[in-house]
Design a protein around this motif. Structure first.
Motif, PDB file in Angstrom:
ATOM      1  N   LYS A 261      -2.323  -0.558   3.343  1.00  0.00           N
ATOM      2  CA  LYS A 261      -1.677   0.758   3.487  1.00  0.00           C
ATOM      3  C   LYS A 261      -1.905   1.274   4.897  1.00  0.00           C
ATOM      4  O   LYS A 261      -3.033   1.214   5.396  1.00  0.00           O
ATOM      5  CB  LYS A 261      -2.256   1.737   2.461  1.00  0.00           C
ATOM      6  CG  LYS A 261      -1.919   1.404   1.018  1.00  0.00           C
ATOM      7  CD  LYS A 261      -2.676   2.281   0.052  1.00  0.00           C
ATOM      8  CE  LYS A 261      -4.145   1.937   0.046  1.00  0.00           C
ATOM      9  NZ  LYS A 261      -4.914   2.675  -0.983  1.00  0.00           N
ATOM     10  N   PRO A 262      -0.864   1.798   5.527  1.00  0.00           N
ATOM     11  CA  PRO A 262      -1.024   2.317   6.884  1.00  0.00           C
ATOM     12  C   PRO A 262      -1.644   3.705   6.872  1.00  0.00           C
ATOM     13  O   PRO A 262      -1.567   4.415   5.856  1.00  0.00           O
ATOM     14  CB  PRO A 262       0.423   2.374   7.395  1.00  0.00           C
ATOM     15  CG  PRO A 262       1.223   2.669   6.166  1.00  0.00           C
ATOM     16  CD  PRO A 262       0.524   1.947   5.041  1.00  0.00           C
TER      17      PRO A 262
ATOM     18  N   ASN B 282       4.516   9.038  -0.374  1.00  0.00           N
ATOM     19  CA  ASN B 282       5.588   8.536   0.495  1.00  0.00           C
ATOM     20  C   ASN B 282       5.045   7.612   1.597  1.00  0.00           C
ATOM     21  O   ASN B 282       5.526   7.622   2.728  1.00  0.00           O
ATOM     22  CB  ASN B 282       6.372   9.690   1.125  1.00  0.00           C
ATOM     23  CG  ASN B 282       7.764   9.271   1.564  1.00  0.00           C
ATOM     24  OD1 ASN B 282       8.339   8.324   1.018  1.00  0.00           O
ATOM     25  ND2 ASN B 282       8.308   9.932   2.563  1.00  0.00           N
ATOM     26  N   ILE B 283       4.030   6.821   1.238  1.00  0.00           N
ATOM     27  CA  ILE B 283       3.432   5.869   2.174  1.00  0.00           C
ATOM     28  C   ILE B 283       3.783   4.450   1.714  1.00  0.00           C
ATOM     29  O   ILE B 283       3.494   4.074   0.570  1.00  0.00           O
ATOM     30  CB  ILE B 283       1.898   6.018   2.223  1.00  0.00           C
ATOM     31  CG1 ILE B 283       1.530   7.412   2.719  1.00  0.00           C
ATOM     32  CG2 ILE B 283       1.272   4.947   3.105  1.00  0.00           C
ATOM     33  CD1 ILE B 283       0.041   7.699   2.672  1.00  0.00           C
ATOM     34  N   PRO B 284       4.413   3.643   2.555  1.00  0.00           N
ATOM     35  CA  PRO B 284       4.741   2.268   2.158  1.00  0.00           C
ATOM     36  C   PRO B 284       3.475   1.421   2.020  1.00  0.00           C
ATOM     37  O   PRO B 284       2.489   1.654   2.730  1.00  0.00           O
ATOM     38  CB  PRO B 284       5.616   1.766   3.317  1.00  0.00           C
ATOM     39  CG  PRO B 284       5.187   2.587   4.489  1.00  0.00           C
ATOM     40  CD  PRO B 284       4.825   3.934   3.937  1.00  0.00           C
ATOM     41  N   THR B 285       3.507   0.473   1.100  1.00  0.00           N
ATOM     42  CA  THR B 285       2.369  -0.413   0.883  1.00  0.00           C
ATOM     43  C   THR B 285       2.816  -1.859   1.048  1.00  0.00           C
ATOM     44  O   THR B 285       3.795  -2.287   0.447  1.00  0.00           O
ATOM     45  CB  THR B 285       1.768  -0.223  -0.520  1.00  0.00           C
ATOM     46  OG1 THR B 285       1.367   1.140  -0.676  1.00  0.00           O
ATOM     47  CG2 THR B 285       0.567  -1.121  -0.725  1.00  0.00           C
TER      48      THR B 285
ATOM     49  N   LEU C 249       7.153  -5.306   0.343  1.00  0.00           N
ATOM     50  CA  LEU C 249       6.906  -3.948   0.830  1.00  0.00           C
ATOM     51  C   LEU C 249       7.323  -2.947  -0.233  1.00  0.00           C
ATOM     52  O   LEU C 249       8.500  -2.805  -0.560  1.00  0.00           O
ATOM     53  CB  LEU C 249       7.686  -3.689   2.123  1.00  0.00           C
ATOM     54  CG  LEU C 249       7.375  -2.349   2.810  1.00  0.00           C
ATOM     55  CD1 LEU C 249       5.937  -2.335   3.319  1.00  0.00           C
ATOM     56  CD2 LEU C 249       8.341  -2.091   3.959  1.00  0.00           C
ATOM     57  N   PHE C 250       6.335  -2.256  -0.808  1.00  0.00           N
ATOM     58  CA  PHE C 250       6.624  -1.197  -1.773  1.00  0.00           C
ATOM     59  C   PHE C 250       6.959   0.076  -1.002  1.00  0.00           C
ATOM     60  O   PHE C 250       6.223   0.465  -0.088  1.00  0.00           O
ATOM     61  CB  PHE C 250       5.407  -0.951  -2.670  1.00  0.00           C
ATOM     62  CG  PHE C 250       5.031  -2.128  -3.530  1.00  0.00           C
ATOM     63  CD1 PHE C 250       5.753  -2.432  -4.668  1.00  0.00           C
ATOM     64  CD2 PHE C 250       3.961  -2.936  -3.184  1.00  0.00           C
ATOM     65  CE1 PHE C 250       5.413  -3.524  -5.465  1.00  0.00           C
ATOM     66  CE2 PHE C 250       3.601  -4.028  -3.975  1.00  0.00           C
ATOM     67  CZ  PHE C 250       4.337  -4.317  -5.113  1.00  0.00           C
TER      68      PHE C 250
ATOM     69  N   TYR D 121       2.585  -0.798  12.204  1.00  0.00           N
ATOM     70  CA  TYR D 121       1.179  -1.024  11.856  1.00  0.00           C
ATOM     71  C   TYR D 121       1.064  -2.124  10.798  1.00  0.00           C
ATOM     72  O   TYR D 121       0.211  -3.021  10.903  1.00  0.00           O
ATOM     73  CB  TYR D 121       0.557   0.269  11.345  1.00  0.00           C
ATOM     74  CG  TYR D 121      -0.832   0.087  10.767  1.00  0.00           C
ATOM     75  CD1 TYR D 121      -1.965   0.160  11.567  1.00  0.00           C
ATOM     76  CD2 TYR D 121      -1.013  -0.169   9.399  1.00  0.00           C
ATOM     77  CE1 TYR D 121      -3.233  -0.015  11.049  1.00  0.00           C
ATOM     78  CE2 TYR D 121      -2.277  -0.352   8.862  1.00  0.00           C
ATOM     79  CZ  TYR D 121      -3.373  -0.270   9.694  1.00  0.00           C
ATOM     80  OH  TYR D 121      -4.632  -0.469   9.158  1.00  0.00           O
ATOM     81  N   LEU D 122       1.912  -2.064   9.778  1.00  0.00           N
ATOM     82  CA  LEU D 122       1.862  -3.049   8.693  1.00  0.00           C
ATOM     83  C   LEU D 122       2.173  -4.447   9.194  1.00  0.00           C
ATOM     84  O   LEU D 122       1.575  -5.431   8.730  1.00  0.00           O
ATOM     85  CB  LEU D 122       2.841  -2.653   7.582  1.00  0.00           C
ATOM     86  CG  LEU D 122       2.479  -1.397   6.780  1.00  0.00           C
ATOM     87  CD1 LEU D 122       3.589  -1.061   5.786  1.00  0.00           C
ATOM     88  CD2 LEU D 122       1.156  -1.573   6.056  1.00  0.00           C
TER      89      LEU D 122
END
Length: 255
Positions: free
Chosen positions: A157-158, A52-55, A202-203, A170-171
């Motif tokens: 990745k944050p 569940n981390i956006p990339t 943004l994934f 952060y991104l």
């Protein structure tokens, strides 16, 4: 040309033996396939989404990549990288005294010398290009870089944070920093970027689509939901449907 093929073999042997070309570069190298690069990106993004981390993905576009290679900069880099003197002399001789002319309708310009651009259709040009930009993977810092010839993708990745807003913030900051690093690189080595065709994606796994705002040299970069890269259609939810549908359509047309 036979000379070009022999020169390519020698340059490739020198570069690969000394591991000068980074493993992230899959273009025009033996045993480095396009599907390998696609799968590397897919697996990395999928692992982040599972947590569940956006990339954040940055797709960089060069302006006429091979046509804008500066000869003096290329030779300077090859010397700095430790290319043997005789091999460097042969490469210099291959680039030297190249001439072009321009045709417009029935009008032809005078012949003039050029000091930029690698010959189109040459077997040597693509490999010289990837050696020239072998240090490109150092500029994103700790973030992963994926290259196939002149196609560049950077994944950011944050760190794990309590809220999605903190990760998006952060991104945005890190994405802008990386974009400006590439801009400075392109300016230094006179390999201009096509800012209007450079996009970000943004994934994510969120129901509501998060928005990131990233700039390069003060210009805002377009945020896309879907992007075609290395023959694969990347969606922000990492769906395979567009690629599968296209493949089925191609098969049906061929039948």
């Amino acid at each position: 040309m036979l000379f070009e093929k022999v020169l390519l073999l020698r340059i490739r042997h020198w570069a690969e033996t000394n591991r000068l070309v980074p493993p992230e570069q899959s273009g025009f190298r033996p045993k480095c396939l396009l599907p390998t690069r696609v799968l590397s990106i897919y697996q990395e993004v999928k692992n982040s989404m599972a947590a569940n981390i956006p990339t954040f993905a940055l797709y960089v576009d060069y302006q006429k990549a091979y046509d804008r290679v500066w000869h003096a900069a290329l030779l300077c880099k090859l010397e700095t990288m430790g290319m043997p003197f005789n091999l460097l002399k042969m490469t210099c001789s291959w680039l030297k005294d190249r001439k072009v002319y321009v045709e417009y309708g029935e009008i032809t310009s005078k012949i003039f010398n050029i000091n930029i651009g690698l010959p189109q259709g040459s077997s040597l040009s693509p490999y010289l290009f990837i050696v020239f930009h072998a240090d490109l993977t150092n500029y994103p810092g700790a973030h992963s870089c994926h290259l196939f010839a002149d196609d560049l993708c950077v994944l950011i990745k944050p760190p794990i944070m309590k809220s999605l807003d903190s990760m998006i913030e952060y991104l945005e900051k890190e994405g802008t920093r990386v974009c400006n690093q590439f801009f400075l690189y392109s300016k230094k080595w006179k390999q201009p970027l096509n800012v209007s065709k450079t996009v970000v994606q943004l994934f994510h796994t969120q129901v509501k689509r998060p928005v990131v705002s990233v700039t390069i040299n003060g210009n805002k970069i377009e945020l896309v939901k879907e992007f075609k890269y290395l023959g694969f259609t990347w969606t922000d939810k990492l769906s395979l449907k567009p690629t599968v549908d296209k493949t089925i359509g191609n098969i049906q047309r061929s039948l």
